[in-house]
Write a protein that holds these residues in place. Structure first.
Motif, short mmCIF file in Angstrom:
data_model
loop_
_atom_site.label_atom_id
_atom_site.label_comp_id
_atom_site.label_asym_id
_atom_site.label_seq_id
_atom_site.Cartn_x
_atom_site.Cartn_y
_atom_site.Cartn_z
N TYR A 359 0.78 -1.23 0.00
CA TYR A 359 0.00 0.00 0.00
C TYR A 359 0.82 1.28 0.00
CZ TYR A 359 -4.09 -2.90 0.78
OH TYR A 359 -5.09 -3.83 0.63
N ASP A 360 1.97 1.34 0.66
CA ASP A 360 2.71 2.60 0.76
C ASP A 360 3.26 3.02 -0.60
OD1 ASP A 360 2.12 2.75 3.41
OD2 ASP A 360 4.18 2.72 4.12
N GLY A 361 3.54 4.30 -0.72
CA GLY A 361 3.97 4.86 -2.00
C GLY A 361 5.26 4.27 -2.53
N TRP A 362 6.18 3.90 -1.65
CA TRP A 362 7.44 3.32 -2.12
C TRP A 362 7.28 1.87 -2.57
CZ3 TRP A 362 8.68 -1.00 0.60
CH2 TRP A 362 8.18 -1.12 1.89
N GLY A 363 6.13 1.27 -2.24
CA GLY A 363 5.83 -0.10 -2.69
C GLY A 363 4.96 -0.06 -3.93
N LEU A 364 3.85 -0.76 -3.89
CA LEU A 364 2.93 -0.75 -5.03
C LEU A 364 2.07 0.52 -5.08
CD1 LEU A 364 1.70 -4.48 -5.05
CD2 LEU A 364 3.54 -3.43 -6.38
N GLY A 365 2.06 1.24 -3.97
CA GLY A 365 1.38 2.54 -3.97
C GLY A 365 -0.13 2.47 -4.09
N LEU A 366 -0.76 1.46 -3.46
CA LEU A 366 -2.20 1.29 -3.59
C LEU A 366 -3.00 1.99 -2.50
CD1 LEU A 366 -2.35 -2.49 -4.61
CD2 LEU A 366 -2.37 -0.47 -6.08
N ILE A 367 -2.33 2.70 -1.62
CA ILE A 367 -3.03 3.34 -0.51
C ILE A 367 -4.06 4.35 -1.03
CG2 ILE A 367 -1.31 5.18 -0.19
CD1 ILE A 367 -1.83 4.85 2.87
N GLY A 368 -5.28 4.24 -0.50
CA GLY A 368 -6.34 5.17 -0.88
C GLY A 368 -6.95 4.93 -2.24
N LYS A 369 -6.58 3.82 -2.89
CA LYS A 369 -7.03 3.59 -4.27
C LYS A 369 -7.94 2.38 -4.43
CE LYS A 369 -2.77 5.63 -6.12
NZ LYS A 369 -1.56 5.38 -6.93
N LEU A 370 -7.91 1.44 -3.50
CA LEU A 370 -8.65 0.20 -3.68
C LEU A 370 -10.01 0.23 -2.98
CD1 LEU A 370 -5.95 -2.60 -3.27
CD2 LEU A 370 -6.74 -1.46 -5.34
N PRO A 371 -11.04 -0.32 -3.61
CA PRO A 371 -12.35 -0.44 -2.96
C PRO A 371 -12.31 -1.55 -1.91
CG PRO A 371 -12.41 -1.50 -5.10
CD PRO A 371 -11.06 -0.82 -5.00
N PRO A 372 -13.31 -1.59 -1.04
CA PRO A 372 -13.30 -2.57 0.05
C PRO A 372 -13.12 -4.02 -0.39
CG PRO A 372 -15.01 -0.95 0.42
CD PRO A 372 -14.44 -0.66 -0.94
N SER A 373 -13.78 -4.45 -1.47
CA SER A 373 -13.71 -5.85 -1.87
C SER A 373 -12.28 -6.27 -2.20
CB SER A 373 -14.62 -6.11 -3.07
OG SER A 373 -14.21 -5.33 -4.19
N ARG A 374 -11.54 -5.42 -2.86
CA ARG A 374 -10.17 -5.77 -3.23
C ARG A 374 -9.24 -5.76 -2.01
NH1 ARG A 374 -9.27 -2.66 -9.05
NH2 ARG A 374 -11.18 -3.45 -10.03
N CYS A 375 -9.50 -4.86 -1.07
CA CYS A 375 -8.70 -4.85 0.17
C CYS A 375 -8.90 -6.15 0.94
CB CYS A 375 -9.10 -3.66 1.03
SG CYS A 375 -8.67 -2.05 0.33
N VAL A 376 -10.15 -6.58 1.06
CA VAL A 376 -10.44 -7.82 1.76
C VAL A 376 -9.82 -9.00 1.04
CG1 VAL A 376 -12.28 -9.40 2.47
CG2 VAL A 376 -12.55 -6.94 2.82
N ALA A 377 -9.95 -9.03 -0.29
CA ALA A 377 -9.39 -10.14 -1.07
C ALA A 377 -7.87 -10.21 -0.92
CB ALA A 377 -9.77 -9.99 -2.54
#
Length: 430
Positions: A359-377
């Motif tokens: 999630y962090d910017g230095w990684g895949l940078g997905l913070i604040g971008k994924l909907p709930p279903s994908r976070c749970v998955a």
């Protein structure tokens, strides 16, 4: 011979397998919660942006299921198991005629060190340091009567969640008037939003050092908040419930307590439906703009009602697992989670590291971008990988890496790590 000479970690054969299974199950739910709320950045987003991510029908459904079945239930379960574990350590120490305080205090101090390192160097949402601090408070109750412990459970889990929000809501109104109180609440909310936005911006940075600096800078703001202190009091109440359950062998001797577990299933389900149903209804009313916590005075009681709901469903999970575990077919299936529970500390820390990479910017940078279903998955996928990892590790070693460090520092000597041929062992102290 002195007590430290006798003290040593429990052998694998002395563990209560059901507790390891429940701990593994709880760790899965805690990870889903941490991802849903924190690692994904959802709690840091402006309300409109967070609502937009949850707007599609699938996401609305996932969010509702999360809030009903997961939110705070697995944290409750994990805290309950912590208190029950203390009770088991206490009974083993008493059986040997020694005090549980010296070894348990060292365990808590080491856990506090691990937790603070985790909090400042990795993730601000660390719970280990909180458990360590409250573990010392738990020591105050180890010689108290059941009635005294139960009274404190009611105070910590029902009384304070009613009293504190009531004071927060009505206190400023009585002191300064309704208009001034509303303006102060609005200013406080704006300040909170600004602090969260700074943290989100820091965690979104492509620089590892910037993200971790933002994490560390948020800690002084977070620690003294009244909400956090209230949450800590509730955690202690859950510890005490675990202490009571351990005293009466609720999970160590399930067969004898079958009627109790059946009652827990029924009444836990009733409380769970009422408490969590209330939470869902209030949440939908807030989204629709039909209620406002700053204006509707009755809403101060919602947190206490929800706490009963959290406790109710957590009790359903405990009783359900305990009863199913008595059936051979279910036991074989459920024991898949036991190694994860035995390595709970290692897996918890590993979840934080992997989540930062995702999630962090230095990684895949997905913070604040994924909907709930994908976070749970994503969280379930990571946990699914931890299951075979835990099995493979414990097929060769006695402890997980973090557990080995914890025990070695507690007992003041490096513990044997590799599995040895089965041999007779002396009774364990903790």
């Amino acid at each position: 011979m002195s007590e430290p000479t006798h003290a040593r970690p429990v052998d694998v054969s002395e563990r209560v397998t059901l507790l390891d299974v429940l701990r593994g199950f709880a760790l899965c739910g805690v990870f889903v919660s941490n991802t849903f709320v924190w690692f994904s950045g959802r709690i840091l987003l402006p309300r409109a942006q967070a609502q937009a991510l949850s707007a599609p029908p699938l996401e609305t459904t996932v969010s509702a299921l999360y809030n009903f079945f997961v939110n705070q239930k697995f944290v409750s379960l994990f805290a309950f198991l912590f208190g029950l574990g203390f009770s088991i350590q206490l009974s083993r120490a008493e059986a040997r005629g020694v005090s549980v305080v010296p070894v348990y205090s060292r365990r808590l101090l080491v856990l506090l060190g691990i937790g603070l390192t985790h909090m400042f160097a990795i993730w601000v949402g660390d719970v280990l340091s909180t458990y360590a601090v409250l573990g010392f408070a738990l020591l105050l109750f180890h010689q108290r009567s059941d009635r005294t412990v139960l009274a404190w459970v009611v105070v910590l889990m029902v009384g304070l969640p009613l009293l504190v929000p009531a004071i927060q809501h009505f206190g400023p109104i009585l002191l300064h008037g309704a208009q001034a109180a509303a303006e102060a609440a609005k200013a406080s909310e704006a300040h909170d939003a600004e602090v969260r936005a700074r943290l989100l911006a820091g965690l979104s940075s492509t620089s590892f050092w910037t993200t971790q600096e933002a994490n560390a800078r948020y800690i002084p703001y977070m620690l003294p908040q009244v909400k956090r202190l209230l949450w800590m009091s509730v955690i202690l109440g859950r510890f005490l419930l675990g202490l009571l359950a351990g005293r009466h062998l609720l999970l160590q001797d399930v067969e004898r307590h079958r009627p109790t577990h059946r009652r827990l299933l029924v009444w836990g389900l009733v409380l769970g439906v009422l408490g969590n149903g209330t939470g869902l209804v209030v949440s939908r009313l807030r989204l629709a703009g039909l209620v406002d916590p700053a204006k509707d005075s009755w809403m101060f009681a919602v947190s206490a009602i929800q706490e009963l709901g959290y406790f109710g469903l957590a009790a359903v999970y405990v009783a359900g697992f305990a009863l199913l575990f008595q059936r051979e077919r279910w036991r074989r299936v459920m024991q898949v989670l036991a190694p994860v529970g035995r390595m709970a500390l290692t897996n918890y820390l590993l979840q934080s590291v992997v989540s930062l990479c995702i999630y962090d910017g230095w990684g895949l940078g997905l913070i604040g971008k994924l909907p709930p279903s994908r976070c749970v998955a994503l969280s379930l996928a990571v946990f699914a990988l931890q299951v075979p990892f835990s099995h493979a590790w414990l097929s060769r070693f006695r402890f997980g890496p973090a557990e080995w460090l914890w025990r070695s520092l507690t007992y003041g000597r490096a513990q044997p790590m590799r599995l040895l041929p089965r041999r007779a062992v002396e009774p364990a102290s903790s």
